[in-house]
Design a protein around this motif. Structure first.
Motif, PDB file in Angstrom:
ATOM      1  N   ILE A  36       0.841  -1.204   0.000  1.00  0.00           N
ATOM      2  CA  ILE A  36       0.000   0.000   0.000  1.00  0.00           C
ATOM      3  C   ILE A  36       0.874   1.251   0.000  1.00  0.00           C
ATOM      4  CG2 ILE A  36      -1.600   1.351   1.426  1.00  0.00           C
ATOM      5  CD1 ILE A  36      -2.810  -1.424   2.288  1.00  0.00           C
ATOM      6  N   VAL A  37       1.902   1.277   0.847  1.00  0.00           N
ATOM      7  CA  VAL A  37       2.790   2.436   0.944  1.00  0.00           C
ATOM      8  C   VAL A  37       3.630   2.584  -0.320  1.00  0.00           C
ATOM      9  CG1 VAL A  37       4.764   3.399   2.194  1.00  0.00           C
ATOM     10  CG2 VAL A  37       2.850   2.409   3.455  1.00  0.00           C
ATOM     11  N   ASN A  39       3.142   1.578  -3.315  1.00  0.00           N
ATOM     12  CA  ASN A  39       2.371   1.883  -4.513  1.00  0.00           C
ATOM     13  C   ASN A  39       1.480   3.101  -4.336  1.00  0.00           C
ATOM     14  OD1 ASN A  39       2.763  -0.400  -6.655  1.00  0.00           O
ATOM     15  ND2 ASN A  39       2.773  -1.380  -4.647  1.00  0.00           N
ATOM     16  N   ALA A  40       1.638   3.782  -3.217  1.00  0.00           N
ATOM     17  CA  ALA A  40       0.902   5.013  -2.918  1.00  0.00           C
ATOM     18  C   ALA A  40      -0.602   4.857  -3.169  1.00  0.00           C
ATOM     19  CB  ALA A  40       1.465   6.182  -3.724  1.00  0.00           C
ATOM     20  N   LEU A  41      -1.173   3.783  -2.643  1.00  0.00           N
ATOM     21  CA  LEU A  41      -2.616   3.591  -2.780  1.00  0.00           C
ATOM     22  C   LEU A  41      -3.335   4.608  -1.914  1.00  0.00           C
ATOM     23  CD1 LEU A  41      -3.052  -0.307  -2.659  1.00  0.00           C
ATOM     24  CD2 LEU A  41      -2.792   1.170  -4.648  1.00  0.00           C
ATOM     25  N   ASN A  42      -4.299   5.265  -2.500  1.00  0.00           N
ATOM     26  CA  ASN A  42      -5.079   6.271  -1.777  1.00  0.00           C
ATOM     27  C   ASN A  42      -6.376   5.654  -1.279  1.00  0.00           C
ATOM     28  OD1 ASN A  42      -3.308   8.480  -2.189  1.00  0.00           O
ATOM     29  ND2 ASN A  42      -4.024   8.605  -4.298  1.00  0.00           N
ATOM     30  N   SER A  43      -6.694   5.900  -0.031  1.00  0.00           N
ATOM     31  CA  SER A  43      -7.940   5.370   0.520  1.00  0.00           C
ATOM     32  C   SER A  43      -9.091   6.322   0.231  1.00  0.00           C
ATOM     33  CB  SER A  43      -7.798   5.158   2.025  1.00  0.00           C
ATOM     34  OG  SER A  43      -7.619   6.390   2.679  1.00  0.00           O
ATOM     35  N   VAL A  44     -10.291   5.766   0.258  1.00  0.00           N
ATOM     36  CA  VAL A  44     -11.515   6.550   0.110  1.00  0.00           C
ATOM     37  C   VAL A  44     -12.406   6.267   1.313  1.00  0.00           C
ATOM     38  CG1 VAL A  44     -11.419   6.625  -2.417  1.00  0.00           C
ATOM     39  CG2 VAL A  44     -12.649   4.758  -1.291  1.00  0.00           C
ATOM     40  N   LYS A  45     -13.245   7.241   1.662  1.00  0.00           N
ATOM     41  CA  LYS A  45     -14.138   7.067   2.805  1.00  0.00           C
ATOM     42  C   LYS A  45     -15.372   6.250   2.444  1.00  0.00           C
ATOM     43  CE  LYS A  45     -12.702  11.206   5.188  1.00  0.00           C
ATOM     44  NZ  LYS A  45     -13.100  12.484   5.766  1.00  0.00           N
ATOM     45  N   TYR A  73     -11.727  -3.438  -4.654  1.00  0.00           N
ATOM     46  CA  TYR A  73     -11.301  -2.610  -3.534  1.00  0.00           C
ATOM     47  C   TYR A  73     -10.547  -3.484  -2.539  1.00  0.00           C
ATOM     48  CZ  TYR A  73     -14.821   0.287  -5.667  1.00  0.00           C
ATOM     49  OH  TYR A  73     -15.546   0.998  -6.579  1.00  0.00           O
ATOM     50  N   THR A 121     -10.479   0.586   6.233  1.00  0.00           N
ATOM     51  CA  THR A 121      -9.998   1.398   5.129  1.00  0.00           C
ATOM     52  C   THR A 121     -10.384   0.757   3.812  1.00  0.00           C
ATOM     53  OG1 THR A 121      -8.048   1.785   6.522  1.00  0.00           O
ATOM     54  CG2 THR A 121      -7.971   2.665   4.304  1.00  0.00           C
ATOM     55  N   TYR A 123      -9.366   0.843  -0.277  1.00  0.00           N
ATOM     56  CA  TYR A 123      -8.416   1.269  -1.302  1.00  0.00           C
ATOM     57  C   TYR A 123      -8.904   0.792  -2.670  1.00  0.00           C
ATOM     58  CZ  TYR A 123      -5.174   1.719   2.652  1.00  0.00           C
ATOM     59  OH  TYR A 123      -4.581   2.054   3.834  1.00  0.00           O
TER      60      TYR A 123
END
Length: 142
Positions: A36-37, A39-45, A73, A121, A123
């Motif tokens: 996750i770090v 590959n800079a995966l961005n989370s969504v709410k 996801y 979370t 992703y």
């Protein structure tokens, strides 16, 4: 006496297997967090227009939910969700029929619906990222 010895050996083997599963999941959880770090995966709410299509178990802390063959996801679960990795079917417990919310919605194994694992979370991931994630902790083929 012989049956007692067999029982002791069986107990030792079973506890060794349980320990190996626990440490294997811990290593996989760490590898997924590093993925996750890196590959800079961005989370969504939340995910709007979410229709539960399928799922893949990764470990005690991570699963992949699909809302279509193209929309996947990576889900990090909160708490210890020991039934999820071995469940044949899961329930997605949602507050709204058309969306999926982090820190509000949960998943449960059908066999133990009273144990709800909160979605910590979400992703969004691509098809290529999903393939990468599936190969984490598997030995490379020669």
């Amino acid at each position: 006496m012989m049956s007692f010895l067999k029982l002791v050996v069986l107990s030792v083997l079973l506890s060794a297997c349980a320990h190996n599963d626990k440490s294997a999941f811990a290593e996989k959880d760490q590898a997924l967090r590093e993925y996750i770090v890196s590959n800079a995966l961005n989370s969504v709410k939340q995910v709007n227009s979410f229709r539960f299509y399928g799922w893949n178990s990764l470990s005690n802390d991570f699963i992949v939910l699909s809302s279509s063959p193209r929309r996947r996801y990576l889900i990090e679960l909160s708490g210890f969700c020991h039934d999820i990795p071995w469940a044949h079917t899961i329930i997605v417990n949602r507050g709204h029929d058309t969306s999926l919310h982090a820190r509000f919605d949960s998943v449960s194994a059908v066999d133990s619906p009273e144990i709800k694992c909160i979605i910590k979370t979400i992703y969004p991931i691509t098809k290529a990222q999903f393939k990468d994630i599936q190969t984490i902790d598997k030995p490379a083929e020669e």
